[in-house]
Design a protein around this motif. Structure first.
Motif, PDB file in Angstrom:
ATOM      1  N   ALA A  92       0.833  -1.205   0.000  1.00  0.00           N
ATOM      2  CA  ALA A  92       0.000   0.000   0.000  1.00  0.00           C
ATOM      3  C   ALA A  92       0.865   1.251   0.000  1.00  0.00           C
ATOM      4  CB  ALA A  92      -0.925  -0.004   1.216  1.00  0.00           C
ATOM      5  N   GLY A  93       1.882   1.266   0.844  1.00  0.00           N
ATOM      6  CA  GLY A  93       2.756   2.427   0.916  1.00  0.00           C
ATOM      7  C   GLY A  93       3.539   2.656  -0.365  1.00  0.00           C
ATOM      8  N   ALA A  94       4.071   1.575  -0.939  1.00  0.00           N
ATOM      9  CA  ALA A  94       4.873   1.694  -2.155  1.00  0.00           C
ATOM     10  C   ALA A  94       4.031   2.184  -3.329  1.00  0.00           C
ATOM     11  CB  ALA A  94       5.507   0.344  -2.484  1.00  0.00           C
ATOM     12  N   PHE A  95       2.865   1.583  -3.503  1.00  0.00           N
ATOM     13  CA  PHE A  95       1.985   2.004  -4.602  1.00  0.00           C
ATOM     14  C   PHE A  95       1.512   3.440  -4.403  1.00  0.00           C
ATOM     15  CE2 PHE A  95       0.137  -1.596  -7.308  1.00  0.00           C
ATOM     16  CZ  PHE A  95       1.342  -2.279  -7.313  1.00  0.00           C
ATOM     17  N   GLY A  96       1.094   3.747  -3.171  1.00  0.00           N
ATOM     18  CA  GLY A  96       0.599   5.090  -2.904  1.00  0.00           C
ATOM     19  C   GLY A  96       1.642   6.152  -3.152  1.00  0.00           C
TER      20      GLY A  96
ATOM     21  N   LEU B 228      -6.687   5.168  -5.446  1.00  0.00           N
ATOM     22  CA  LEU B 228      -6.928   3.747  -5.712  1.00  0.00           C
ATOM     23  C   LEU B 228      -5.665   2.919  -5.496  1.00  0.00           C
ATOM     24  CD1 LEU B 228      -8.583   1.359  -6.886  1.00  0.00           C
ATOM     25  CD2 LEU B 228      -7.971   2.189  -9.175  1.00  0.00           C
ATOM     26  N   ALA B 229      -4.505   3.499  -5.797  1.00  0.00           N
ATOM     27  CA  ALA B 229      -3.245   2.762  -5.794  1.00  0.00           C
ATOM     28  C   ALA B 229      -2.941   2.038  -4.474  1.00  0.00           C
ATOM     29  CB  ALA B 229      -2.100   3.703  -6.170  1.00  0.00           C
ATOM     30  N   PRO B 230      -3.057   2.680  -3.294  1.00  0.00           N
ATOM     31  CA  PRO B 230      -2.728   1.965  -2.052  1.00  0.00           C
ATOM     32  C   PRO B 230      -3.606   0.748  -1.808  1.00  0.00           C
ATOM     33  CG  PRO B 230      -2.891   4.330  -1.673  1.00  0.00           C
ATOM     34  CD  PRO B 230      -3.434   4.079  -3.039  1.00  0.00           C
ATOM     35  N   VAL B 231      -4.865   0.819  -2.220  1.00  0.00           N
ATOM     36  CA  VAL B 231      -5.769  -0.318  -2.019  1.00  0.00           C
ATOM     37  C   VAL B 231      -5.294  -1.505  -2.858  1.00  0.00           C
ATOM     38  CG1 VAL B 231      -8.151  -1.106  -2.055  1.00  0.00           C
ATOM     39  CG2 VAL B 231      -7.658   1.310  -1.661  1.00  0.00           C
ATOM     40  N   LEU B 232      -4.986  -1.250  -4.125  1.00  0.00           N
ATOM     41  CA  LEU B 232      -4.500  -2.330  -4.988  1.00  0.00           C
ATOM     42  C   LEU B 232      -3.144  -2.838  -4.523  1.00  0.00           C
ATOM     43  CD1 LEU B 232      -5.545  -1.048  -8.532  1.00  0.00           C
ATOM     44  CD2 LEU B 232      -6.743  -2.646  -7.031  1.00  0.00           C
TER      45      LEU B 232
ATOM     46  N   TRP C 159      -7.089  -0.001 -16.196  1.00  0.00           N
ATOM     47  CA  TRP C 159      -5.827  -0.693 -16.477  1.00  0.00           C
ATOM     48  C   TRP C 159      -5.056  -0.946 -15.195  1.00  0.00           C
ATOM     49  CZ3 TRP C 159      -7.911  -2.041 -20.453  1.00  0.00           C
ATOM     50  CH2 TRP C 159      -8.628  -1.161 -21.254  1.00  0.00           C
ATOM     51  N   MET C 160      -5.299  -0.129 -14.171  1.00  0.00           N
ATOM     52  CA  MET C 160      -4.746  -0.450 -12.858  1.00  0.00           C
ATOM     53  C   MET C 160      -5.365  -1.742 -12.337  1.00  0.00           C
ATOM     54  SD  MET C 160      -4.750   3.378 -11.136  1.00  0.00           S
ATOM     55  CE  MET C 160      -4.111   2.831  -9.541  1.00  0.00           C
ATOM     56  N   PHE C 161      -6.666  -1.887 -12.529  1.00  0.00           N
ATOM     57  CA  PHE C 161      -7.331  -3.120 -12.104  1.00  0.00           C
ATOM     58  C   PHE C 161      -6.859  -4.311 -12.934  1.00  0.00           C
ATOM     59  CE2 PHE C 161     -10.637  -0.364 -10.137  1.00  0.00           C
ATOM     60  CZ  PHE C 161     -10.698  -0.992  -8.907  1.00  0.00           C
ATOM     61  N   LEU C 162      -6.737  -4.119 -14.247  1.00  0.00           N
ATOM     62  CA  LEU C 162      -6.267  -5.216 -15.095  1.00  0.00           C
ATOM     63  C   LEU C 162      -4.847  -5.616 -14.707  1.00  0.00           C
ATOM     64  CD1 LEU C 162      -6.768  -7.133 -17.422  1.00  0.00           C
ATOM     65  CD2 LEU C 162      -6.026  -5.342 -19.013  1.00  0.00           C
TER      66      LEU C 162
ATOM     67  N   GLY D  85       2.084  -4.122 -10.382  1.00  0.00           N
ATOM     68  CA  GLY D  85       2.406  -2.707 -10.534  1.00  0.00           C
ATOM     69  C   GLY D  85       2.893  -2.368 -11.927  1.00  0.00           C
ATOM     70  N   PHE D  86       3.756  -3.209 -12.467  1.00  0.00           N
ATOM     71  CA  PHE D  86       4.268  -2.976 -13.815  1.00  0.00           C
ATOM     72  C   PHE D  86       3.184  -3.163 -14.867  1.00  0.00           C
ATOM     73  CE2 PHE D  86       5.904  -4.852 -17.739  1.00  0.00           C
ATOM     74  CZ  PHE D  86       6.758  -3.839 -18.174  1.00  0.00           C
ATOM     75  N   ALA D  87       2.351  -4.191 -14.677  1.00  0.00           N
ATOM     76  CA  ALA D  87       1.340  -4.536 -15.680  1.00  0.00           C
ATOM     77  C   ALA D  87       0.336  -3.416 -15.900  1.00  0.00           C
ATOM     78  CB  ALA D  87       0.613  -5.819 -15.276  1.00  0.00           C
ATOM     79  N   ALA D  88       0.036  -2.629 -14.853  1.00  0.00           N
ATOM     80  CA  ALA D  88      -0.911  -1.520 -15.018  1.00  0.00           C
ATOM     81  C   ALA D  88      -0.421  -0.551 -16.084  1.00  0.00           C
ATOM     82  CB  ALA D  88      -1.099  -0.800 -13.685  1.00  0.00           C
ATOM     83  N   PHE D  89       0.850  -0.207 -16.033  1.00  0.00           N
ATOM     84  CA  PHE D  89       1.410   0.733 -17.019  1.00  0.00           C
ATOM     85  C   PHE D  89       1.594   0.062 -18.379  1.00  0.00           C
ATOM     86  CE2 PHE D  89       2.422   2.588 -12.954  1.00  0.00           C
ATOM     87  CZ  PHE D  89       2.156   3.930 -13.170  1.00  0.00           C
ATOM     88  N   PHE D  90       1.861  -1.235 -18.367  1.00  0.00           N
ATOM     89  CA  PHE D  90       1.964  -1.956 -19.633  1.00  0.00           C
ATOM     90  C   PHE D  90       0.634  -1.932 -20.373  1.00  0.00           C
ATOM     91  CE2 PHE D  90       1.172  -5.945 -21.910  1.00  0.00           C
ATOM     92  CZ  PHE D  90       2.173  -5.888 -22.881  1.00  0.00           C
ATOM     93  N   TRP D  91      -0.449  -2.312 -19.671  1.00  0.00           N
ATOM     94  CA  TRP D  91      -1.768  -2.337 -20.314  1.00  0.00           C
ATOM     95  C   TRP D  91      -2.226  -0.933 -20.690  1.00  0.00           C
ATOM     96  CZ3 TRP D  91      -2.559  -6.705 -22.222  1.00  0.00           C
ATOM     97  CH2 TRP D  91      -2.341  -7.899 -21.538  1.00  0.00           C
ATOM     98  N   GLY D  92      -1.951   0.038 -19.811  1.00  0.00           N
ATOM     99  CA  GLY D  92      -2.310   1.418 -20.129  1.00  0.00           C
ATOM    100  C   GLY D  92      -1.597   1.920 -21.367  1.00  0.00           C
ATOM    101  N   SER D  93      -0.311   1.550 -21.526  1.00  0.00           N
ATOM    102  CA  SER D  93       0.457   1.961 -22.704  1.00  0.00           C
ATOM    103  C   SER D  93      -0.074   1.299 -23.966  1.00  0.00           C
ATOM    104  CB  SER D  93       1.935   1.607 -22.509  1.00  0.00           C
ATOM    105  OG  SER D  93       2.491   2.280 -21.411  1.00  0.00           O
TER     106      SER D  93
END
Length: 261
Positions: free
Chosen positions: A159-163, A184-188, A235-238, A204-212
């Protein structure tokens, strides 16, 4: 036993999917999700109980209001059916495990928040707050069930790292994402941390991959090199689901490629 559980969870998903439609429609409009009862937005007529049965009510009415004949969006049965299917699959794969409630909470809010983000480009606090509370309660159940306090520590670190990462990204380039994504990020991150370090890193990486991937596809379809706006929440959820489902094997594959294993 697993098939009975999967069927039960799918039926729960069907009912929950009906409530998901209420949340998706009413929360962005600032309306209560409790009252008044469901009504036709065109004529204001109350929806009869027999017509409010998930999926089947829409099919019975042939997608039209029983009173004024106004069309009813096909989104309603799609959301209900999708929630039932996803819940059923999770129940069949996971079985009666401590992580089952956590995955069902993640599935429900994936559908609700993604639909709202697609429609409004917003992630409302009125939905994010219950997501955070239910996720925390479900994570606590996993920790108690597993008897492993380190799981809670991983969730807190996630949670801390994502947030922190999303907050820095937002401050560095506010046009790149909304502040709802930051919340949303800390929850995921907490959910992924509950499952493991590999799930956390890959998710964490996949969110930016799918978003890109989606952003590049959108630019190609619109024949533009920049200025394409897409919601990032879905895409964060995916990405999170990618981490949960294939995080461990993907992390092992990557470490093998770079020669660290």
């Amino acid at each position: 036993m697993d098939s009975v559980l999967a069927l039960f969870v799918a039926l729960v998903g069907l009912a929950v999917g009906s409530f998901a439609n209420v949340v998706i429609y009413r929360v962005p409009r600032g309306e209560s999700v409790v009252s008044p009862p469901s009504e036709c937005p065109a004529c204001g007529a109350r929806v009869r109980a027999r017509h409010n049965v998930p999926v089947f009510g829409w099919l019975w009415l042939r997608g039209q209001c029983a009173d004024c004949g106004a069309p009813i969006s096909g989104r309603y049965p799609v959301i209900e059916a999708a929630t039932a299917i996803v819940f059923g699959v999770i129940g069949a794969v996971v079985g009666l495990a401590w992580v089952l409630p956590l995955l069902l909470v993640l599935a429900f809010f994936t559908i609700v928040l993604s639909a709202v983000d697609f429609e409004t480009r917003r992630l409302p606090d009125r939905i994010l707050a219950p997501f955070a509370i239910l996720s925390l309660a479900s994570i606590a159940a996993v920790v108690i069930g597993a008897g492993d306090a380190w799981t809670l520590s991983r969730a807190a670190i996630g949670a801390g790292a994502f947030g922190l990462f999303y907050l820095v990204a937002f401050l560095a380039y506010p046009k790149g994402m909304g502040f709802g994504d930051v919340k949303l990020a800390p929850v995921l991150g907490a959910i992924l941390g509950t499952f493991g370090w590999e799930q956390l890193a890959v998710g964490g990486f996949a969110a930016f991959f799918w978003g890109s991937v989606v952003g590049i596809a959108a630019m190609a379809l619109q024949r533009r090199r920049h200025g394409v706006s897409i919601p990032f929440g879905p895409w964060m959820f995916l990405g999170a689901w990618t981490g949960v489902v294939v995080g461990e094997p993907v992390a092992r594959w990557y470490l093998n490629v770079v020669g660290l294993t």
